[in-house]
Design an enzyme around this catalytic site. Structure first.
Site: not given
Ligand code: OAD
Length: 246
Positions: A68, A120
């Protein structure tokens, strides 16, 4: 420049309530790694799921704390990108925009968005691991969790870990907004983590147009009415220009 379909422009201009749900993809272009892309360097051999949990913190508090601290340094050095700025801009030109984020980096707020619902938590804050009360404490340069000044328990970041509930007020407000919106934009999220991922389903059940903005296909793609398959910065910048008639 991302092409924005006319029916999306019209739907947004007509909408009295719009929800924007964001994920790590929105901050990727600010240099903050997403969760489900491979980790870099020092952290390559760990999965975020093995670092972001209460069990991990109990097992190896220093390891979790240092991960972190590393993410905090990235956040401190980062600046909002065009996606954050466009999202803040969209909320200025449309009435009734609710911004819900899974990100803990505070970049939406730094881009000028107000009333952000943080599902979160926020990485810049800390709380006591025993009673969850916020703790104001300087952590720059620390390599192990400090002790709570009130009770001596270990201090942890004020973020939601795997297996923990999201803050109730934030969730209830986000769910209400999703149920009552006319357009729901899912931006830069893999849409796999509940309960955030469930918001799109609530919106759809309530009759909203579901729009995905993501550079790759996700769990939400097949339910989307419209997909903007581009980076969040390009797509959201084009969207705000199109809606404002630019
Ligand atoms: P993820 O890492 O799961 O997904 C990121 C998404 O962003 C993917 O679908 C990529 O295709 C997309 N992506 C990457 N670069 C991009 C860009 N420049 N423009 C558009 N899309 C892009 O992240 P989250 O969905 O945020 O929770 O994950 C959800 C939660 O899982 C997080 O908040 C965290 C994690 O574990 C906790 O820590 C509780």
């Amino acid at each position: 420049m991302t092409r924005i379909p006319e029916r999306l422009i019209e739907a947004l201009r007509r909408a009295r309530r719009t929800v924007i749900l964001t994920g790590a993809g929105v901050s990727a272009e600010s240099g903050i790694p997403t969760f489900r892309d491979a980790q870099a360097g020092l952290w390559a051999r760990y999965r975020p799921e093995d670092l972001a949990s209460r069990e991990a913190f109990q097992r190896d508090p220093e390891l979790v704390w240092q991960w972190y601290q590393w993410r905090r340094e990235l956040v401190a050095a980062a600046a909002p990108n065009r996606a954050h700025l466009a999202i803040a801009g969209l909320a200025r030109i449309l009435p009734g925009v609710t911004l819900v984020t899974q990100n803990v980096d505070g970049l939406h707020q730094r881009a000028g968005s107000g009333g952000v619902i943080e599902l979160h938590g926020n990485i810049q804050r800390n709380r006591c691991s025993a009673d969850d009360e916020l703790v104001e404490i300087a952590t720059t340069g620390s390599v192990k969790p400090p002790n709570c000044p009130r009770c001596g328990a270990k201090v942890r970041p004020d973020v939601v870990w795997f297996g923990e509930p999201v803050p109730k007020n934030a969730l209830v407000t986000a769910q209400f907004a999703a149920e009552h919106c006319e357009v729901f934009l899912s931006v830069g999220t893999s849409a796999v983590v509940l309960p955030a991922a469930g918001l799109a389903h609530l919106a759809r059940a309530g009759g909203a147009m579901l729009v995905e903005v993501n550079s790759a296909a996700t769990a939400a793609s097949e339910n989307a009415d419209l997909v903007l398959r581009d980076s969040a910065s390009s797509a959201m910048t084009a969207l705000v220009q199109a809606v404002s008639g630019g």
